[in-house]
Design an enzyme around this catalytic site. Structure first.
Site, PDB file in Angstrom:
ATOM      1  N   GLU A 173      23.945 -22.848  61.428  1.00  0.00           N
ATOM      2  CA  GLU A 173      24.894 -21.856  62.043  1.00  0.00           C
ATOM      3  C   GLU A 173      26.360 -22.395  62.120  1.00  0.00           C
ATOM      4  O   GLU A 173      26.356 -23.696  62.527  1.00  0.00           O
ATOM      5  CB  GLU A 173      24.407 -21.627  63.609  1.00  0.00           C
ATOM      6  CG  GLU A 173      23.271 -20.493  63.689  1.00  0.00           C
ATOM      7  CD  GLU A 173      23.296 -19.838  64.993  1.00  0.00           C
ATOM      8  OE1 GLU A 173      24.313 -19.623  65.658  1.00  0.00           O
ATOM      9  OE2 GLU A 173      22.086 -19.434  65.345  1.00  0.00           O
ATOM     10  N   ASN A 220      27.867 -18.884  58.498  1.00  0.00           N
ATOM     11  CA  ASN A 220      26.432 -19.159  58.856  1.00  0.00           C
ATOM     12  C   ASN A 220      25.624 -19.019  57.544  1.00  0.00           C
ATOM     13  O   ASN A 220      25.768 -18.075  56.764  1.00  0.00           O
ATOM     14  CB  ASN A 220      25.937 -17.973  59.909  1.00  0.00           C
ATOM     15  CG  ASN A 220      26.979 -18.093  60.973  1.00  0.00           C
ATOM     16  OD1 ASN A 220      26.817 -19.110  61.923  1.00  0.00           O
ATOM     17  ND2 ASN A 220      27.624 -17.193  61.219  1.00  0.00           N
ATOM     18  N   HIS A 265      27.695 -14.234  57.196  1.00  0.00           N
ATOM     19  CA  HIS A 265      26.547 -15.015  56.622  1.00  0.00           C
ATOM     20  C   HIS A 265      26.292 -15.153  55.057  1.00  0.00           C
ATOM     21  O   HIS A 265      27.093 -14.301  54.298  1.00  0.00           O
ATOM     22  CB  HIS A 265      25.192 -14.301  56.887  1.00  0.00           C
ATOM     23  CG  HIS A 265      25.282 -14.087  58.441  1.00  0.00           C
ATOM     24  ND1 HIS A 265      24.507 -15.092  59.153  1.00  0.00           N
ATOM     25  CD2 HIS A 265      25.708 -13.304  59.374  1.00  0.00           C
ATOM     26  CE1 HIS A 265      24.689 -14.660  60.378  1.00  0.00           C
ATOM     27  NE2 HIS A 265      25.248 -13.465  60.637  1.00  0.00           N
ATOM     28  N   CYS A 295      18.175 -17.283  64.549  1.00  0.00           N
ATOM     29  CA  CYS A 295      19.581 -16.471  64.500  1.00  0.00           C
ATOM     30  C   CYS A 295      19.311 -15.129  64.249  1.00  0.00           C
ATOM     31  O   CYS A 295      18.846 -14.668  63.043  1.00  0.00           O
ATOM     32  CB  CYS A 295      20.253 -17.062  63.298  1.00  0.00           C
ATOM     33  SG  CYS A 295      21.851 -16.473  63.341  1.00  0.00           S
ATOM     34  N   GLY A 296      19.365 -14.094  65.149  1.00  0.00           N
ATOM     35  CA  GLY A 296      19.418 -12.809  65.076  1.00  0.00           C
ATOM     36  C   GLY A 296      20.208 -11.953  63.945  1.00  0.00           C
ATOM     37  O   GLY A 296      19.750 -11.224  63.078  1.00  0.00           O
ATOM     38  N   THR A 297      21.504 -12.240  63.976  1.00  0.00           N
ATOM     39  CA  THR A 297      22.479 -11.775  62.994  1.00  0.00           C
ATOM     40  C   THR A 297      21.897 -12.393  61.648  1.00  0.00           C
ATOM     41  O   THR A 297      22.098 -11.516  60.643  1.00  0.00           O
ATOM     42  CB  THR A 297      23.654 -12.041  63.399  1.00  0.00           C
ATOM     43  OG1 THR A 297      23.780 -13.277  63.581  1.00  0.00           O
ATOM     44  CG2 THR A 297      24.363 -11.350  64.504  1.00  0.00           C
ATOM     45  N   GLY A 298      21.466 -13.795  61.591  1.00  0.00           N
ATOM     46  CA  GLY A 298      21.259 -14.161  60.216  1.00  0.00           C
ATOM     47  C   GLY A 298      19.721 -13.409  59.817  1.00  0.00           C
ATOM     48  O   GLY A 298      19.991 -13.150  58.639  1.00  0.00           O
ATOM     49  N   CYS A 335      25.985 -12.056  68.546  1.00  0.00           N
ATOM     50  CA  CYS A 335      24.728 -13.026  68.521  1.00  0.00           C
ATOM     51  C   CYS A 335      23.676 -12.033  68.905  1.00  0.00           C
ATOM     52  O   CYS A 335      23.371 -11.439  69.985  1.00  0.00           O
ATOM     53  CB  CYS A 335      25.068 -14.060  69.958  1.00  0.00           C
ATOM     54  SG  CYS A 335      23.801 -15.011  70.179  1.00  0.00           S
ATOM     55  N   GLY A 336      22.702 -11.844  68.025  1.00  0.00           N
ATOM     56  CA  GLY A 336      21.452 -11.077  67.942  1.00  0.00           C
ATOM     57  C   GLY A 336      20.406 -11.688  68.901  1.00  0.00           C
ATOM     58  O   GLY A 336      19.930 -10.792  69.779  1.00  0.00           O
TER      59      GLY A 336
HETATM   60  N1  LIG Z   1      22.667 -17.463  66.781  1.00  0.00           N
HETATM   61  C1  LIG Z   1      23.421 -16.007  66.803  1.00  0.00           C
HETATM   62  C2  LIG Z   1      24.442 -16.195  65.726  1.00  0.00           C
HETATM   63  C3  LIG Z   1      25.711 -16.834  66.207  1.00  0.00           C
HETATM   64  C4  LIG Z   1      26.604 -16.697  65.165  1.00  0.00           C
HETATM   65  C5  LIG Z   1      27.677 -18.029  65.510  1.00  0.00           C
HETATM   66  N2  LIG Z   1      27.025 -19.100  64.774  1.00  0.00           N
HETATM   67  C6  LIG Z   1      28.969 -17.512  64.719  1.00  0.00           C
HETATM   68  O1  LIG Z   1      29.043 -16.827  63.884  1.00  0.00           O
HETATM   69  O2  LIG Z   1      29.858 -18.554  64.888  1.00  0.00           O
HETATM   70  C7  LIG Z   1      22.464 -14.969  66.666  1.00  0.00           C
HETATM   71  O3  LIG Z   1      21.214 -15.040  67.134  1.00  0.00           O
HETATM   72  O4  LIG Z   1      22.855 -13.909  65.924  1.00  0.00           O
END
Ligand SMILES: N[C@H](CCC[C@H](N)C(=O)O)C(=O)O
Length: 277
Positions: free
Chosen positions: A211, A193, A162, A220-223, A71-72
């Site tokens: 997500e 995602n 993603h 979404c940081g990883t997004g 979770c970024g």
């Molecule tokens: N909000 C998160 C990502 C959550 C990912 C989650 N939804 C999953 O992969 O199940 C972020 O800021 O990277």
């Protein structure tokens, strides 16, 4: 259970200091606290734990109770929590996650963390490791039929999966309909995602995200990292990208020599409280 409510540009989670609190059945607690009417209201639950491999451990759960690997926005908030609440005095810290140990640089203003730069690690483009069903090695602009309409996806994992979709208009997107259709599509064995992206120029994109396990979030940081990598791979942007999300902006840099992605952004504490479970 005592908690701290925090967000990273609007991607809000309930944080629990598990050096002091014990959380039985975190999946159940995540569903309970995330409910915006019967609970606290959040995109999920994040547990801050001691670690043998790093300074701390982050254990993250989506609003539906499913466990996330990374979770970024959340990891920036964990960094702010541990520094601002005096659990560490270090401004370079390591946090273990289900997708490995991440390294963070904290910027301090008036004794509090104002900005965090995260080494998000190597982006994964191999279809089988994302995972996405594909007859190709990498998923780059791969056609996919979703509810009878053809879209083109680029697949990236940042420790979590993603699918990146490019569009000319993301403001009028029926994300409540199309988001779940992507999330539960048979092409994604672990769900997905999904980021819907409009390229503004060679260093700026805007995006919305549906997500896995939480629905549309403000960020979404990883997004954002997946979108930057996909935009570079597709030739739409150069190596440093400002990703504009509903809740704010993140800066992402993909160092191609090291093959490491760096994400920089803020973190905020909103309130503290106690919930009766
Ligand atoms: N909000 C998160 C990502 C959550 C990912 C989650 N939804 C999953 O992969 O199940 C972020 O800021 O990277």
């Amino acid at each position: 259970m005592r908690f701290t409510k925090m967000h990273g540009i609007g991607n809000d989670y309930v944080y629990v200091n598990c050096l002091e609190e014990k959380v039985e059945d975190p999946g159940r607690v995540a569903k309970l606290v995330s409910d915006r009417h019967f609970g606290i209201g959040s995109d999920g639950l994040i547990l801050i734990k001691p670690s043998k491999n790093a300074d701390f451990e982050m254990d993250m759960y989506n609003a539906d109770g499913s466990r996330g690997a990374m979770c970024g926005n959340g990891i920036r908030c964990v960094a702010k929590y541990v520094y601002d609440y005096g659990l560490t005095q270090k401004t370079n810290i390591s946090i273990d996650t289900k997708s490995g140990v991440k390294y963070l640089e904290l910027t301090i203003d008036n004794g509090k963390v104002s900005l965090v730069k995260v080494n998000m690690g190597k982006p994964i483009l191999k279809a089988s490791q994302i995972p996405i069903h594909s007859d190709r090695e990498q998923v780059i602009r791969q056609p996919i039929d979703v509810e009878g309409r053809e879209y083109y996806i680029t697949g990236v994992s940042m420790g979590n999966p993603h699918a990146v979709v490019y569009m000319d208009d993301i403001k009028n997107l029926e994300i409540e309909r199309i988001g779940p259709a992507f999330e539960h599509h048979p092409a994604f064995p672990d769900r997905i995602n999904t980021e819907f992206v409009h390229v503004l120029d060679r260093s700026t994109v805007e995006m919305r995200v549906w997500e896995r396990g939480s629905g549309e979030t403000l960020a979404c940081g990883t997004g954002a990292c997946a979108v930057a990598v996909a935009s570079i791979v597709n030739g739409y942007t150069d190596g440093e990208v400002t990703v504009k999300l509903l809740g704010g902006d993140l800066r992402v840099f993909w160092d191609r020599k090291e093959d490491l992605v760096y994400m920089t952004g803020p973190a905020a504490i909103v309130f503290e409280g106690e919930i009766l479970l």
